[in-house]
Design an enzyme around this catalytic site. Structure first.
Site, PDB file in Angstrom:
ATOM      1  N   ASP A 176       0.844  -1.184   0.000  1.00 23.15           N
ATOM      2  CA  ASP A 176       0.000   0.000   0.000  1.00 23.15           C
ATOM      3  C   ASP A 176       0.886   1.242   0.000  1.00 23.15           C
ATOM      4  OD1 ASP A 176      -1.629   2.229   1.573  1.00 23.15           O
ATOM      5  OD2 ASP A 176      -3.091   0.800   0.786  1.00 23.15           O
ATOM      6  N   PRO A 242     -15.776   1.935   1.316  1.00 24.89           N
ATOM      7  CA  PRO A 242     -14.364   1.950   0.938  1.00 24.89           C
ATOM      8  C   PRO A 242     -13.952   3.303   0.374  1.00 24.89           C
ATOM      9  CG  PRO A 242     -15.649   0.919  -0.786  1.00 24.89           C
ATOM     10  CD  PRO A 242     -16.621   1.239   0.337  1.00 24.89           C
ATOM     11  N   HIS A 248     -11.180  -4.555  -2.591  1.00 22.59           N
ATOM     12  CA  HIS A 248      -9.796  -4.741  -2.168  1.00 22.59           C
ATOM     13  C   HIS A 248      -9.764  -5.056  -0.676  1.00 22.59           C
ATOM     14  CE1 HIS A 248     -10.842  -0.490  -1.665  1.00 22.59           C
ATOM     15  NE2 HIS A 248      -9.946  -0.421  -0.687  1.00 22.59           N
TER      16      HIS A 248
END
Length: 316
Positions: A176, A242, A248
């Site tokens: 990330d 999200p 994800h």
């Protein structure tokens, strides 16, 4: 523009407008300003810059005072306790800050990264169908083009830790952007599903169990092989709502605490998601299609006003 932002002179061309947010836990500031417009355009274009202090390197712990400390100044001293400010020598291996840039930034980005008050809302399946689903459907494909680029391998291919090309449970696993790629205690990965029709928790059903189990299994394997973190060392969760509407899973070191995105009212543990789906049929409505979901919304979120107003329709 993304390549030119790696140049120190371009970064110094940032014009500060105002502070969007501060985070004393992560020692970060989020700034709104502008950079020169991309080549071929006139003027300047909006940019969001988040500057966060990096963690101290564990492997340098023994030399922090004996070798790395450049200067120190007394704050206060009493009995056996002493407080000081300290300055470390600059080091290529230990950068002082991590800088994240969004450029050009849209109004949606600016609202998202601004400090805001939050409210708890309950979303029934009816409210999802009437308010939330149209909101998601209205997003243009360009908003998640960067996800498509990752899935197709046209961007960040060198960062991908695992790629599953299965038509039923395909996904990619990569770091990330919030992770500094060095500090294992703050390890942060993301698994992005290949399926384009799964945009949020609401879209999951029993047929997606293979994908979810594969993400759980492969993330654990990669982290064990690359960083030596064993069973029980990861916290895997899904956000609702999200930050972008392509399914994800967030994967962080279980000892990494204090992230706002791990709060009750936003994060759903992947293990719990799998367990709930296992209770329902493989075909037909899943628990997430039928449940009333409770979560927080910031006042800058596009769903804030309609969902807050709709709460008066619900029985206490």
């Amino acid at each position: 523009m993304s390549n030119s932002l790696a140049d120190i002179d371009t970064l110094r061309s940032f014009h500060f407008d105002r502070l969007l947010n501060e985070d004393p836990i992560t020692h970060a500031l989020t700034l709104l300003g502008s950079f020169p417009a991309p080549e071929g355009a006139q003027g300047r274009s909006p940019a969001i810059v988040r500057i966060e202090k990096t963690a101290l390197l564990l492997e340098r712990a023994g030399e922090l005072l004996s070798q790395s400390l450049r200067d120190a100044r007394l704050i206060e001293s009493t009995d056996i306790y002493t407080w000081l400010f300290g300055w470390l020598e600059s080091s290529v291996d230990a950068p002082d800050v991590k800088i994240n840039v969004i450029h050009p930034a849209t109004d949606v980005h600016i609202r998202k990264y601004s400090a805001q008050q939050v409210v708890i809302v309950r979303e029934t399946p009816a409210l999802y169908a009437r308010i939330v689903r149209p909101y998601i459907d209205a997003f243009p494909a360009a908003r998640t083009q960067w996800v498509e680029n990752i899935l197709s391998g046209t961007s960040e291919a060198d960062k991908v830790l695992h790629r599953d090309s299965s038509p039923t449970h395909g996904h990619v696993l990569l770091p990330d952007m919030k992770w500094d790629l060095k500090t294992i205690s703050s390890l942060y990965l993301v698994a992005i599903a290949s399926a384009r029709d799964v945009r949020s928790l609401r879209d999951l059903h029993g047929g997606h169990l293979g994908m979810l189990r594969s993400i759980r299994r492969e993330a654990a394997r990669v982290v064990r092989e690359r960083w030596g973190l064993g069973k029980g060392a990861l916290r895997m969760f899904v956000h609702y709502q999200p930050s972008y509407y392509h399914f994800h899973v967030h994967i962080v070191n279980v000892n990494y605490n204090g992230l706002p995105g791990m709060s009750v009212g936003q994060a759903h543990l992947l293990d719990d998601v799998i367990a709930l789906l296992e209770l329902g049929p493989e075909d037909g409505p899943s628990v997430f299609e039928q449940a009333t979901l409770t979560y927080t919304l910031g006042e800058q979120h596009g769903l804030y006003a309609p969902m807050k107003a709709a709460q008066d329709e619900l029985d206490d």
